[in-house]
Design an enzyme around this catalytic site. Sequence first.
Site, PDB file in Angstrom:
ATOM      1  N   SER A 218      -3.409  -3.620  -0.314  1.00 61.56           N
ATOM      2  CA  SER A 218      -2.262  -4.377   0.187  1.00 61.56           C
ATOM      3  C   SER A 218      -2.784  -5.745   0.620  1.00 61.56           C
ATOM      4  O   SER A 218      -3.644  -5.835   1.503  1.00 61.56           O
ATOM      5  CB  SER A 218      -1.679  -3.605   1.377  1.00 61.56           C
ATOM      6  OG  SER A 218      -0.493  -4.202   1.794  1.00 61.56           O
TER       7      SER A 218
ATOM      8  N   THR B  51      10.648  -8.059 -12.282  1.00 62.24           N
ATOM      9  CA  THR B  51      10.002  -9.353 -12.515  1.00 62.24           C
ATOM     10  C   THR B  51       8.870  -9.575 -11.516  1.00 62.24           C
ATOM     11  O   THR B  51       9.050  -9.385 -10.307  1.00 62.24           O
ATOM     12  CB  THR B  51      11.053 -10.480 -12.411  1.00 62.24           C
ATOM     13  OG1 THR B  51      12.075 -10.188 -13.355  1.00 62.24           O
ATOM     14  CG2 THR B  51      10.447 -11.846 -12.695  1.00 62.24           C
TER      15      THR B  51
ATOM     16  N   HIS C 279      -1.774  -8.200   2.386  1.00 63.56           N
ATOM     17  CA  HIS C 279      -1.649  -8.753   3.744  1.00 63.56           C
ATOM     18  C   HIS C 279      -2.742  -8.256   4.690  1.00 63.56           C
ATOM     19  O   HIS C 279      -2.890  -8.756   5.802  1.00 63.56           O
ATOM     20  CB  HIS C 279      -0.246  -8.504   4.318  1.00 63.56           C
ATOM     21  CG  HIS C 279       0.049  -7.100   4.744  1.00 63.56           C
ATOM     22  ND1 HIS C 279      -0.059  -6.697   6.051  1.00 63.56           N
ATOM     23  CD2 HIS C 279       0.466  -6.014   4.055  1.00 63.56           C
ATOM     24  CE1 HIS C 279       0.291  -5.411   6.139  1.00 63.56           C
ATOM     25  NE2 HIS C 279       0.607  -4.973   4.928  1.00 63.56           N
TER      26      HIS C 279
ATOM     27  N   ASN D  11      -7.320   3.485   9.829  1.00 62.07           N
ATOM     28  CA  ASN D  11      -6.724   2.271  10.399  1.00 62.07           C
ATOM     29  C   ASN D  11      -6.648   2.285  11.916  1.00 62.07           C
ATOM     30  O   ASN D  11      -6.472   1.248  12.536  1.00 62.07           O
ATOM     31  CB  ASN D  11      -5.320   2.046   9.821  1.00 62.07           C
ATOM     32  CG  ASN D  11      -4.445   3.265   9.934  1.00 62.07           C
ATOM     33  OD1 ASN D  11      -4.758   4.331   9.403  1.00 62.07           O
ATOM     34  ND2 ASN D  11      -3.344   3.138  10.642  1.00 62.07           N
TER      35      ASN D  11
ATOM     36  N   CYS E 277       3.188   0.597  12.918  1.00 63.72           N
ATOM     37  CA  CYS E 277       4.499   1.239  12.913  1.00 63.72           C
ATOM     38  C   CYS E 277       4.691   2.123  14.132  1.00 63.72           C
ATOM     39  O   CYS E 277       5.796   2.524  14.452  1.00 63.72           O
ATOM     40  CB  CYS E 277       4.694   2.033  11.620  1.00 63.72           C
ATOM     41  SG  CYS E 277       3.279   2.999  11.171  1.00 63.72           S
TER      42      CYS E 277
ATOM     43  N   GLY F 273       0.818  -1.211   0.000  1.00 61.63           N
ATOM     44  CA  GLY F 273       0.000   0.000   0.000  1.00 61.63           C
ATOM     45  C   GLY F 273       0.853   1.263   0.000  1.00 61.63           C
ATOM     46  O   GLY F 273       0.522   2.251  -0.659  1.00 61.63           O
ATOM     47  N   THR F 274       1.947   1.240   0.715  1.00 62.55           N
ATOM     48  CA  THR F 274       2.820   2.414   0.792  1.00 62.55           C
ATOM     49  C   THR F 274       3.330   2.777  -0.603  1.00 62.55           C
ATOM     50  O   THR F 274       3.334   3.951  -0.994  1.00 62.55           O
ATOM     51  CB  THR F 274       4.005   2.117   1.740  1.00 62.55           C
ATOM     52  OG1 THR F 274       3.476   1.779   3.018  1.00 62.55           O
ATOM     53  CG2 THR F 274       4.933   3.304   1.867  1.00 62.55           C
TER      54      THR F 274
ATOM     55  N   GLN G 104      -7.441  -0.350   4.176  1.00 60.13           N
ATOM     56  CA  GLN G 104      -8.171  -1.029   5.267  1.00 60.13           C
ATOM     57  C   GLN G 104      -9.540  -1.547   4.849  1.00 60.13           C
ATOM     58  O   GLN G 104     -10.151  -2.320   5.579  1.00 60.13           O
ATOM     59  CB  GLN G 104      -8.351  -0.081   6.462  1.00 60.13           C
ATOM     60  CG  GLN G 104      -7.073   0.192   7.242  1.00 60.13           C
ATOM     61  CD  GLN G 104      -6.532  -1.041   7.983  1.00 60.13           C
ATOM     62  OE1 GLN G 104      -7.240  -2.011   8.241  1.00 60.13           O
ATOM     63  NE2 GLN G 104      -5.248  -1.013   8.312  1.00 60.13           N
TER      64      GLN G 104
END
Length: 375
Positions: free
Chosen positions: A200, A238, A202, A152, A327, A71-72, A180
Amino acid sequence: MKHVYLDNAATTSVRPEVIEEMINVLRNDYGNPSSTYAIGRHAKALVENARKIIAKQFNVSSSEIIFTSCGTEGNNWILRSAVKDLGIKRIITTKLEHHAVLNTVKQLNAEFGVELVFLDILPTSEIDYAQLEELLKDESKPTLVTLMHVNNEVGTELDLKRVASLCEAHSALFHCDTVQSIGKTKIDLAETPIDFIVASAHKFHGPKGIGFAFIRKKNVLKPVMFGGEQEKGLRAGTEGVHQVVGMAKALEMAYDLLEEEKAHISSIKEYCKDRLLEVYPDVCFNGNNVGFYNILNVLLPLSEEKAAMMLFQLDMKGIAVSRGSACQSGSQKPSHVLSQFLCAEDLKKPSLRLSFGHENTKEDIDILIDVLKTI
Ligand code: PLP
């Protein structure tokens, strides 16, 4: 000791079905998607099939989906290219955004002098839509609005349709950090005029290190990284075929199971609220009390000293929760999100972000409550 994971906004477990598909690809499909012989072509077909699966969920063309690492990266790329290549001179946003957006727009302000306008935040943690509309009426500068869909830390949900139509009516671009919300609520991009979204894997029970961006066809971005022709030259390197395939499987499952899992997760959140109120009648739920169905940000009526030790004590008992975004969770600094709408007194008290997933049970909540009672 049973481990209790209540930090699904930080990351999620990978679904077993996703792992299985990824292992299959790792075992059998090692070809480079850019190679022209059979195993290369097969790997390419897997990547393109995954793109179609993802595009279908949002009712867009697969050429509008670009794979990224997270996402970043998606947020950085879109915001930077909008300023550098689309001539954006003013960005309207909030101080509630994730640092992937907040620090990027600050950097763009420092590098390119793009004007930053931060919307006021109401005590409910929502934006002031009327203020946004007023600002958009000034069409003298090419403008981009960047607002997150679901916060978030507190779960505040943006009215996507309302913002999208305001932006469309005033010829502003709309970038939405949907990290989110993807996989947790349907977004029809054919009927909602959003220019850019990011995801993202994950966060929706897929693998880490892979995400995607939706770039509406009319907006021609340029790459920030140069190399090969992968992703139409927009994102060289790749492709991680197993990650792309795993992400598409995770997204497909998230939307296939959406109603069932949403009902379960909502019931866990309600149970958690009830149990917290039983133990702490003075507990407050930060931000918009209704919030998104998987996030509960709780202000506990405990002293500062107890607050400092709380996460550690919970961790010792096998309970994973966070104070803010992942974070920041080790930091004792007040959350940049909560500090936008809580008073100084409340900011000193311990706030916990609980974020639930389909694997959580009422027993998990009971374990959390039993430990909180001892603090
Ligand atoms: N945006 C939001 C709203 C997030 O919650 C996160 C992760 O916590 C990100 C962006 C960054 O995503 P990633 O970890 O994939 O870079």
